[in-house]
Design a protein around this motif. Structure first.
Motif, short mmCIF file in Angstrom:
data_model
loop_
_atom_site.label_atom_id
_atom_site.label_comp_id
_atom_site.label_asym_id
_atom_site.label_seq_id
_atom_site.Cartn_x
_atom_site.Cartn_y
_atom_site.Cartn_z
N ALA A 299 35.56 35.42 26.69
CA ALA A 299 35.51 36.85 27.06
C ALA A 299 36.93 37.36 27.26
CB ALA A 299 34.71 37.02 28.35
N GLN A 300 37.26 38.45 26.57
CA GLN A 300 38.64 38.96 26.64
C GLN A 300 38.73 40.20 27.52
OE1 GLN A 300 40.92 41.08 23.34
NE2 GLN A 300 41.79 39.02 23.20
N ILE A 301 39.72 40.19 28.42
CA ILE A 301 39.95 41.35 29.28
C ILE A 301 41.37 41.87 29.06
CG2 ILE A 301 38.23 40.84 31.05
CD1 ILE A 301 40.34 39.41 32.67
N MET A 302 41.55 43.13 29.42
CA MET A 302 42.85 43.76 29.21
C MET A 302 43.08 44.75 30.34
SD MET A 302 43.99 45.63 25.74
CE MET A 302 43.29 47.24 25.92
N GLY A 303 44.29 44.85 30.84
CA GLY A 303 44.58 45.81 31.90
C GLY A 303 45.99 45.61 32.42
N VAL A 304 46.24 46.18 33.60
CA VAL A 304 47.58 46.17 34.18
C VAL A 304 47.57 45.59 35.59
CG1 VAL A 304 49.49 47.69 34.88
CG2 VAL A 304 48.21 48.20 32.79
N ASP A 305 46.47 45.75 36.29
CA ASP A 305 46.40 45.34 37.70
C ASP A 305 45.93 43.87 37.77
OD1 ASP A 305 45.58 46.89 40.70
OD2 ASP A 305 45.05 44.81 40.29
N SER A 306 46.85 42.99 38.18
CA SER A 306 46.57 41.55 38.14
C SER A 306 45.37 41.19 39.01
CB SER A 306 47.78 40.75 38.63
OG SER A 306 48.91 41.07 37.87
N ALA A 307 45.27 41.78 40.19
CA ALA A 307 44.19 41.40 41.11
C ALA A 307 42.83 41.81 40.53
CB ALA A 307 44.41 42.06 42.47
N ARG A 308 42.78 43.00 39.94
CA ARG A 308 41.50 43.44 39.34
C ARG A 308 41.13 42.57 38.15
NH1 ARG A 308 43.12 49.55 39.21
NH2 ARG A 308 42.98 49.96 41.43
N LEU A 309 42.14 42.23 37.35
CA LEU A 309 41.86 41.38 36.19
C LEU A 309 41.33 40.02 36.66
CD1 LEU A 309 44.99 42.38 34.09
CD2 LEU A 309 42.63 42.55 33.28
N ALA A 310 41.93 39.49 37.73
CA ALA A 310 41.49 38.19 38.23
C ALA A 310 40.05 38.27 38.75
CB ALA A 310 42.43 37.71 39.34
N ALA A 311 39.73 39.36 39.46
CA ALA A 311 38.36 39.50 40.00
C ALA A 311 37.35 39.66 38.85
CB ALA A 311 38.30 40.70 40.94
N ALA A 312 37.72 40.43 37.84
CA ALA A 312 36.81 40.59 36.69
C ALA A 312 36.63 39.26 35.96
CB ALA A 312 37.36 41.65 35.73
N ALA A 313 37.72 38.50 35.87
CA ALA A 313 37.65 37.19 35.20
C ALA A 313 36.63 36.30 35.90
CB ALA A 313 39.03 36.53 35.19
N ARG A 314 36.68 36.27 37.22
CA ARG A 314 35.75 35.43 37.98
C ARG A 314 34.30 35.84 37.70
NH1 ARG A 314 35.25 30.61 40.79
NH2 ARG A 314 33.03 30.60 40.42
N ARG A 315 34.07 37.16 37.72
CA ARG A 315 32.69 37.62 37.49
C ARG A 315 32.22 37.23 36.09
NH1 ARG A 315 32.61 43.52 40.61
NH2 ARG A 315 33.25 42.56 42.57
N LEU A 316 33.09 37.38 35.11
CA LEU A 316 32.68 37.06 33.73
C LEU A 316 32.39 35.57 33.59
CD1 LEU A 316 35.13 39.41 31.87
CD2 LEU A 316 32.63 39.53 31.76
N TYR A 317 33.17 34.76 34.29
CA TYR A 317 32.92 33.31 34.24
C TYR A 317 31.56 33.02 34.88
CZ TYR A 317 33.51 28.30 35.00
OH TYR A 317 33.33 26.93 35.02
N ASP A 318 31.30 33.63 36.03
CA ASP A 318 30.02 33.40 36.71
C ASP A 318 28.84 33.85 35.85
OD1 ASP A 318 31.31 32.31 38.84
OD2 ASP A 318 31.27 34.14 40.07
#
Ligand SMILES: Cc1cc2nc3c(=O)[nH]c(=O)nc-3n(C[C@H](O)[C@H](O)[C@H](O)COP(=O)(O)O)c2cc1C
Length: 313
Positions: free
Chosen positions: A84-103
């Motif tokens: 799953a590929q994500i794109m953005g600027v805010d590191s904390a939001r990207l990290a939180a979205a990454a966790r949700r996508l993994y789950d």
């Protein structure tokens, strides 16, 4: 690389949480193409072993789990492992979205630092991030922290303005230590223009990241292109994109050339049947099926859908 080296592309790639990618021959993500009926038609015909989603923009907030699931589910429904590929600027939001996508079920979470679209660059996302290698290190590290043992990866180009930026980018990647790196050999500024030394650039990156599984991209349209990239750039795998629109059987042809299951290249009739399935399984009103005509044109096939105009026209 020896032939034995290239046949490793057919081997599974283990991920740190115990999952694996079935092979190192992956479809390159394509926004507007690798979605909808393309996923089903490619999967049902056995043309892919895994999926790599196009980018999901993470901008003003972290999307709710239900929204992320709705986005990811068509890929998961194919039954293949999903990057799953994500794109953005805010590191904390990207990290939180990454966790949700993994789950939700993605097996690798990939950070897009490659997209050259003027709109994306204008918002300082995608390929723009290559201008700040420390940001890439920080963001991958935040994703790693949020995702525990999940595999994380990054998609880059060989620089923003110039391939001379590669050593600085590679140093940041060595610090962040993603599990995989995907690299398209052009710079962001080069968009899609022809370049002469793409494979040599990838080889330079290979030498700068000797211990990281590296997947190459760029102008992979034939079996010969893939073998040449393997030999010159010594990459661990490949991710053709536009070549798959022209020839949906390309990954199977490459696998067969490396000693994998035999595969007869698609004939014109096979391609027409593929286009019909793409159109019918889309479930869209005919006038919204312009993407099928776009794919047909890339295949060099004259294919009309009465009532539908190519959206590119
Ligand atoms: C229509 C289109 C959409 C793309 N969308 C994405 C994307 O969402 N994420 C990404 O990492 N790369 C994207 N790419 C880049 C491809 O994955 C690939 O890296 C690039 O096209 C070079 O490979 P190719 O010469 O085999 O096409 C896209 C390319 C195309 C042509």
């Amino acid at each position: 690389m020896t032939d034995r080296g290239l046949s490793a592309w057919l081997q599974p790639l283990s991920l740190p949480d115990g999952q694996a990618l079935p092979t190192r021959l992956l479809p390159g993500p394509m926004e507007g193409i690798s979605e909808g009926s393309f996923l089903d038609v490619m999967t049902n015909r056995g043309m892919v072993t895994a999926w790599h989603t196009p980018f999901l923009r993470i901008s003003t907030g972290v999307p709710r789990r239900s929204r992320l699931a709705a986005w990811l589910n068509p890929y998961l429904a194919t039954g293949k492992p999903v990057i799953a590929q994500i794109m953005g600027v805010d590191s904390a939001r990207l990290a939180a979205a990454a966790r949700r996508l993994y789950d939700i079920g993605a097996c690798v979470i990939d950070l897009n630092c490659a997209c050259p679209s003027p709109t994306v660059i204008g918002s300082q996302a995608g390929g723009y991030r290559l201008r700040d290698p420390d940001w890439i290190d920080r963001t991958l590290s935040a994703m790693r922290q949020a995702c525990g043992s999940a595999a994380i990866s990054v998609k880059i180009r060989c620089g923003f303005e110039s391939p001379d930026e590669l050593p600085g980018i590679a140093a940041a990647l060595r610090r962040a230590a993603p599990d995989l790196v995907f690299c398209h050999f052009r710079t962001v500024r080069e968009m899609y223009q022809p370049i002469a030394d793409g494979l040599e650039r990838l080889r330079r990156l290979r030498d700068l990241l000797p211990d990281t599984p590296l997947f190459g991209a760029g102008d992979l349209c034939t079996v010969e292109d893939a073998l040449r990239m393997g030999e010159i750039a010594q990459v661990d795998g490949i991710t053709p994109a536009r070549g798959l629109i022209r020839n949906p059987g390309l990954l199977r042809e490459i696998a067969a050339a490396l000693g994998g299951p035999a595969f007869t290249p698609m004939t014109k009739e096979d391609k027409i049947s593929f286009l019909h399935d793409l159109s019918e399984q889309s479930g869209l009103p005919v006038k919204k099926r312009g993407f099928v005509i776009h794919v047909a044109r890339a295949m060099g096939i004259d294919f009309t859908l009465p009532g539908c105009r190519d959206e590119a026209e």
